[in-house]
Design a protein around this motif. Structure first.
Motif, PDB file in Angstrom:
ATOM      1  N   ALA A  17      30.434 -33.844  58.497  1.00 45.43           N
ATOM      2  CA  ALA A  17      29.059 -34.084  58.948  1.00 45.43           C
ATOM      3  C   ALA A  17      28.228 -34.409  57.717  1.00 45.43           C
ATOM      4  O   ALA A  17      28.493 -33.918  56.616  1.00 45.43           O
ATOM      5  N   GLY A  18      27.223 -35.250  57.907  1.00 48.49           N
ATOM      6  CA  GLY A  18      26.274 -35.560  56.845  1.00 48.49           C
ATOM      7  C   GLY A  18      24.926 -34.989  57.232  1.00 48.49           C
ATOM      8  O   GLY A  18      24.516 -35.081  58.388  1.00 48.49           O
ATOM      9  N   VAL A  19      24.230 -34.385  56.282  1.00 46.98           N
ATOM     10  CA  VAL A  19      22.918 -33.784  56.539  1.00 46.98           C
ATOM     11  C   VAL A  19      21.951 -34.254  55.466  1.00 46.98           C
ATOM     12  O   VAL A  19      22.251 -34.181  54.273  1.00 46.98           O
ATOM     13  N   ILE A  20      20.792 -34.741  55.917  1.00 47.21           N
ATOM     14  CA  ILE A  20      19.722 -35.116  54.995  1.00 47.21           C
ATOM     15  C   ILE A  20      18.470 -34.349  55.413  1.00 47.21           C
ATOM     16  O   ILE A  20      18.129 -34.317  56.592  1.00 47.21           O
ATOM     17  N   ILE A  21      17.832 -33.692  54.455  1.00 43.75           N
ATOM     18  CA  ILE A  21      16.601 -32.944  54.721  1.00 43.75           C
ATOM     19  C   ILE A  21      15.464 -33.688  54.031  1.00 43.75           C
ATOM     20  O   ILE A  21      15.508 -33.930  52.812  1.00 43.75           O
ATOM     21  N   THR A  22      14.448 -34.046  54.830  1.00 42.82           N
ATOM     22  CA  THR A  22      13.331 -34.852  54.340  1.00 42.82           C
ATOM     23  C   THR A  22      12.014 -34.222  54.765  1.00 42.82           C
ATOM     24  O   THR A  22      12.006 -33.230  55.501  1.00 42.82           O
ATOM     25  N   ASP A  23      10.923 -34.844  54.347  1.00 43.46           N
ATOM     26  CA  ASP A  23       9.637 -34.446  54.906  1.00 43.46           C
ATOM     27  C   ASP A  23       9.489 -35.122  56.273  1.00 43.46           C
ATOM     28  O   ASP A  23      10.332 -35.916  56.677  1.00 43.46           O
ATOM     29  N   GLN A  24       8.427 -34.793  56.992  1.00 42.33           N
ATOM     30  CA  GLN A  24       8.286 -35.289  58.364  1.00 42.33           C
ATOM     31  C   GLN A  24       7.949 -36.769  58.433  1.00 42.33           C
ATOM     32  O   GLN A  24       8.129 -37.397  59.466  1.00 42.33           O
ATOM     33  N   GLU A  25       7.475 -37.353  57.349  1.00 42.97           N
ATOM     34  CA  GLU A  25       7.086 -38.765  57.349  1.00 42.97           C
ATOM     35  C   GLU A  25       8.284 -39.698  57.200  1.00 42.97           C
ATOM     36  O   GLU A  25       8.171 -40.887  57.476  1.00 42.97           O
ATOM     37  N   TYR A  26       9.409 -39.184  56.749  1.00 47.09           N
ATOM     38  CA  TYR A  26      10.560 -40.046  56.467  1.00 47.09           C
ATOM     39  C   TYR A  26      11.085 -40.666  57.766  1.00 47.09           C
ATOM     40  O   TYR A  26      11.299 -39.951  58.749  1.00 47.09           O
ATOM     41  N   PRO A  27      11.288 -41.983  57.816  1.00 48.48           N
ATOM     42  CA  PRO A  27      11.727 -42.628  59.055  1.00 48.48           C
ATOM     43  C   PRO A  27      13.161 -42.261  59.437  1.00 48.48           C
ATOM     44  O   PRO A  27      14.012 -42.032  58.581  1.00 48.48           O
ATOM     45  N   VAL A  28      13.422 -42.236  60.732  1.00 38.07           N
ATOM     46  CA  VAL A  28      14.706 -41.773  61.261  1.00 38.07           C
ATOM     47  C   VAL A  28      15.831 -42.772  60.992  1.00 38.07           C
ATOM     48  O   VAL A  28      16.931 -42.385  60.581  1.00 38.07           O
ATOM     49  N   ARG A  29      15.590 -44.059  61.225  1.00 38.85           N
ATOM     50  CA  ARG A  29      16.665 -45.049  61.132  1.00 38.85           C
ATOM     51  C   ARG A  29      17.284 -45.125  59.735  1.00 38.85           C
ATOM     52  O   ARG A  29      18.507 -45.088  59.593  1.00 38.85           O
TER      53      ARG A  29
END
Length: 199
Positions: A79-91
């Motif tokens: 599995a790959g996991v990326i943790i971002t702030d809420q502004e980061y786009p999903v695609r």
């Protein structure tokens, strides 16, 4: 828009997950907070990877963070996991996870998954730096940004032409040097051309 953490996780079904490779950018946190934040990111990464069914993608918000997960499953059970702030786009986030997992599978043999400390995957640091600005990393977002900029310039140009046109109308009305026939010709031409105005 900020990427805080990126990880490749071994996530076998109904078993504890193991982080095989990870990178983080905690520069926006104070020096004294970084240890606690890193522990939280690791815990959040493992928990969400374990709770995402194989073959699925999901995004989970926790406070001001959003974790995007792609549990590829299959023979590798990665599995790959990326943790971002809420502004980061999903695609772009899911695009990164797909590229990351493809690259990891190509460069790291499956036999080494049992000893995570021995795994060397420095490319993950390149990914986290490159994807800090999703517009530069994602081709579609880059084209969309260029189109938006062009559209803004085009709107400004049209607005300036319209303002100029309004000023010319005022000048024609005020002008005493123009004959009545010239004024009538200008107004008729303006009416004829008004059918072709694009908004």
């Amino acid at each position: 828009m900020k990427v805080f953490s990126l990880a490749v996780v071994l996530a076998p079904p109904n078993k504890p997950s193991t982080i095989l490779a990870s990178a983080s950018d905690l520069s926006s946190f104070s020096f004294y907070q970084r240890g606690s934040v890193a522990e939280f990111m690791s815990f959040f990464t493992k928990t969400i990877a374990e709770r995402t069914p194989q073959g699925q993608r999901q995004s989970v918000q926790e406070n001001s963070y959003t974790a995007h997960v792609y549990n590829r499953g299959g023979a590798e059970q990665l599995a790959g996991v990326i943790i971002t702030d809420q502004e980061y786009p999903v695609r772009p986030a899911f695009s990164l996870l797909t590229k990351l997992l493809d690259d990891f599978i190509a460069k790291v043999p499956q036999a080494s998954y049992n000893t995570p400390a021995a795994i060397s995957f420095p490319e993950i640091n390149t990914y986290i730096q490159k994807y800090q600005d999703p517009r530069q990393a994602d081709a579609i977002m880059k084209v969309q940004q260029e189109l938006d900029e062009t559209k803004i310039i085009l709107h400004k140009t049209i607005e300036s032409v319209l303002q100029r046109g309004e000023k010319i109308n005022d000048l024609v009305d005020r002008s005493t040097a123009l004959s009545a026939q010239s004024k009538m010709f200008y107004k008729t031409a303006k009416k004829q051309n008004s059918c072709c105005v694009i908004m």
